[in-house]
Write a protein that holds these residues in place. Sequence first.
Motif, PDB file in Angstrom:
ATOM      1  N   THR A  45       0.829  -1.207   0.000  1.00 23.93           N
ATOM      2  CA  THR A  45       0.000   0.000   0.000  1.00 23.93           C
ATOM      3  C   THR A  45       0.861   1.255   0.000  1.00 23.93           C
ATOM      4  OG1 THR A  45      -1.760  -1.165   1.199  1.00 23.93           O
ATOM      5  CG2 THR A  45      -1.808   1.237   1.239  1.00 23.93           C
ATOM      6  N   TYR A  60       1.044   4.120  -3.030  1.00 30.15           N
ATOM      7  CA  TYR A  60       0.844   5.557  -2.825  1.00 30.15           C
ATOM      8  C   TYR A  60       2.056   6.347  -3.319  1.00 30.15           C
ATOM      9  CZ  TYR A  60      -3.553   5.356  -0.255  1.00 30.15           C
ATOM     10  OH  TYR A  60      -4.868   5.193   0.079  1.00 30.15           O
ATOM     11  N   HIS A  98      -7.929  -2.319  -1.078  1.00 30.13           N
ATOM     12  CA  HIS A  98      -8.806  -1.654  -0.101  1.00 30.13           C
ATOM     13  C   HIS A  98     -10.071  -1.168  -0.815  1.00 30.13           C
ATOM     14  CE1 HIS A  98      -5.281  -1.719   2.527  1.00 30.13           C
ATOM     15  NE2 HIS A  98      -4.598  -1.177   1.544  1.00 30.13           N
ATOM     16  N   ASN A 152     -12.336   2.053   0.578  1.00 27.32           N
ATOM     17  CA  ASN A 152     -11.738   3.355   0.851  1.00 27.32           C
ATOM     18  C   ASN A 152     -12.390   4.401  -0.059  1.00 27.32           C
ATOM     19  OD1 ASN A 152     -10.074   5.682   0.920  1.00 27.32           O
ATOM     20  ND2 ASN A 152      -8.300   4.466   1.489  1.00 27.32           N
ATOM     21  N   TRP A 186     -11.911   7.595  -0.431  1.00 20.90           N
ATOM     22  CA  TRP A 186     -11.032   8.618  -1.000  1.00 20.90           C
ATOM     23  C   TRP A 186     -10.323   8.096  -2.243  1.00 20.90           C
ATOM     24  CZ3 TRP A 186     -12.819  12.603   1.283  1.00 20.90           C
ATOM     25  CH2 TRP A 186     -13.237  12.529   2.613  1.00 20.90           C
ATOM     26  N   THR A 187      -9.985   6.815  -2.260  1.00 17.64           N
ATOM     27  CA  THR A 187      -9.358   6.248  -3.453  1.00 17.64           C
ATOM     28  C   THR A 187     -10.344   6.209  -4.611  1.00 17.64           C
ATOM     29  OG1 THR A 187      -8.055   4.845  -1.959  1.00 17.64           O
ATOM     30  CG2 THR A 187      -7.971   4.329  -4.298  1.00 17.64           C
ATOM     31  N   TRP A 188     -11.597   5.880  -4.324  1.00 19.09           N
ATOM     32  CA  TRP A 188     -12.621   5.899  -5.372  1.00 19.09           C
ATOM     33  C   TRP A 188     -12.820   7.321  -5.904  1.00 19.09           C
ATOM     34  CZ3 TRP A 188     -14.629   2.062  -8.072  1.00 19.09           C
ATOM     35  CH2 TRP A 188     -14.583   0.767  -7.555  1.00 19.09           C
ATOM     36  N   THR A 247     -19.644   5.634   6.619  1.00 19.40           N
ATOM     37  CA  THR A 247     -18.779   6.010   7.747  1.00 19.40           C
ATOM     38  C   THR A 247     -19.235   7.283   8.447  1.00 19.40           C
ATOM     39  OG1 THR A 247     -17.321   7.235   6.236  1.00 19.40           O
ATOM     40  CG2 THR A 247     -16.787   4.925   6.653  1.00 19.40           C
ATOM     41  N   ASN A 251     -16.254  14.892   5.517  1.00 21.28           N
ATOM     42  CA  ASN A 251     -17.109  13.882   4.903  1.00 21.28           C
ATOM     43  C   ASN A 251     -18.313  14.537   4.229  1.00 21.28           C
ATOM     44  OD1 ASN A 251     -19.164  11.871   4.504  1.00 21.28           O
ATOM     45  ND2 ASN A 251     -18.151  10.547   5.975  1.00 21.28           N
ATOM     46  N   ASP A 284     -12.669  -7.676   4.045  1.00 20.36           N
ATOM     47  CA  ASP A 284     -11.571  -7.514   3.098  1.00 20.36           C
ATOM     48  C   ASP A 284     -10.899  -8.865   2.903  1.00 20.36           C
ATOM     49  OD1 ASP A 284      -9.056  -4.905   2.732  1.00 20.36           O
ATOM     50  OD2 ASP A 284      -9.745  -6.463   1.389  1.00 20.36           O
TER      51      ASP A 284
END
Length: 374
Positions: free
Chosen positions: A130, A134, A160, A163, A165-167, A271, A283, A322
């Motif tokens: 990971t 990044y 992950h 997640n 934020w990655t999407w 979340t 968020n 996961d």
Amino acid sequence: MEPEGWLIGCEFEDSVFEEGPERRPAPPAPYDAKRCEPQWFDEEAESSDDVEVLTVKKFRGDLAYRRQEYQKALQEYSSISENLSPTNFAMRRDIWEGQARCLAHLGRHVEALEIATNLENKATNIDHLTTVLYLQLGICSSWPNLEKTISCLQKLIALHPFNPWTWGKLAEAYLSLGPALSASFASPQRQNGFASSDKTIKSTFPPSGRDCLLCFPETLPESCVLSMEARSSTLKSIPSCMAGKRGTMLPETQMKACASLIRARLLLQLTQSQQTSFALEKNLRTQQEIEDKMREFHFQEDTLLWIAEVMGEDIGPEKMKDEVYAEVKSSGPVALTGLVTASLEGFEDKWFGKIRDHFCSLEGHLQSEIQILA
């Protein structure tokens, strides 16, 4: 005669029940913390300990990097790499990462990416992988290399998948990719490619075929019930619709960006109840930004709800496991890399295939009616 019920071996000596001498703990050994002057490692220090010498150079490189003196930091890191023991894996990873970051800041992205790829191949667990991904993402984003940026984000999502934020970053990459691909249609010399700051990169998305998927964003495949007059009007507008879309963003790329944004919003909503203070504010602010971006796609609400249902099929208390962690908990670099590679190859079919197939079937049905109406 021995008493009835007497068990052999159950006798105890009286000394067992006697109190032993009182033991007092010895006073702790005096501890004298080593005190160092600020930036003590800046001065030349002679030492017979090779590890200490390399540590001093590492600190110098880190300080130079913090001061944005990337060439100086690179020299320090390189001198360490030449003399570092092959068994000191932890420091070797730190040094390679430092070299890659310095090279990226100096504009030597190809060399930086080679080091990052080497780190990826040597990663032994998910945490290491990971971190390396990044690092690759930062290098590709500063290049910029959209194709490799998307590849890094897809690998991170394979590790992950929950997640948000990655999407969100993946959606941004697709939105940036759209104009680049559209521009390639205008130049025969750059067909199927787009220019980056360093070189021309081949695109993984074809310029034709399935690119007309979202010519009808206002309709949902299952609820496409139109009157004959309305259907005739819609069918006749297909060529202009396709031309308009290609002038801005390829429809399949638009579909992927839209689905990625919806997935990010679903995960943020999941979340939301667990967050407070600035985390909750970020968020909610991000959700609002996604809502604003979704309006630019001009989808009807039914279409967005259907895409949300598809992208949220695995979101739930009983499904949010996961599985990658269980599969690679004790795997080596080869197994870990193989798993991520396999996930990457089927990434778009897994996440976007169902949506794409629905729009493709709708398009094929409407195209056949075009010929009848013509």
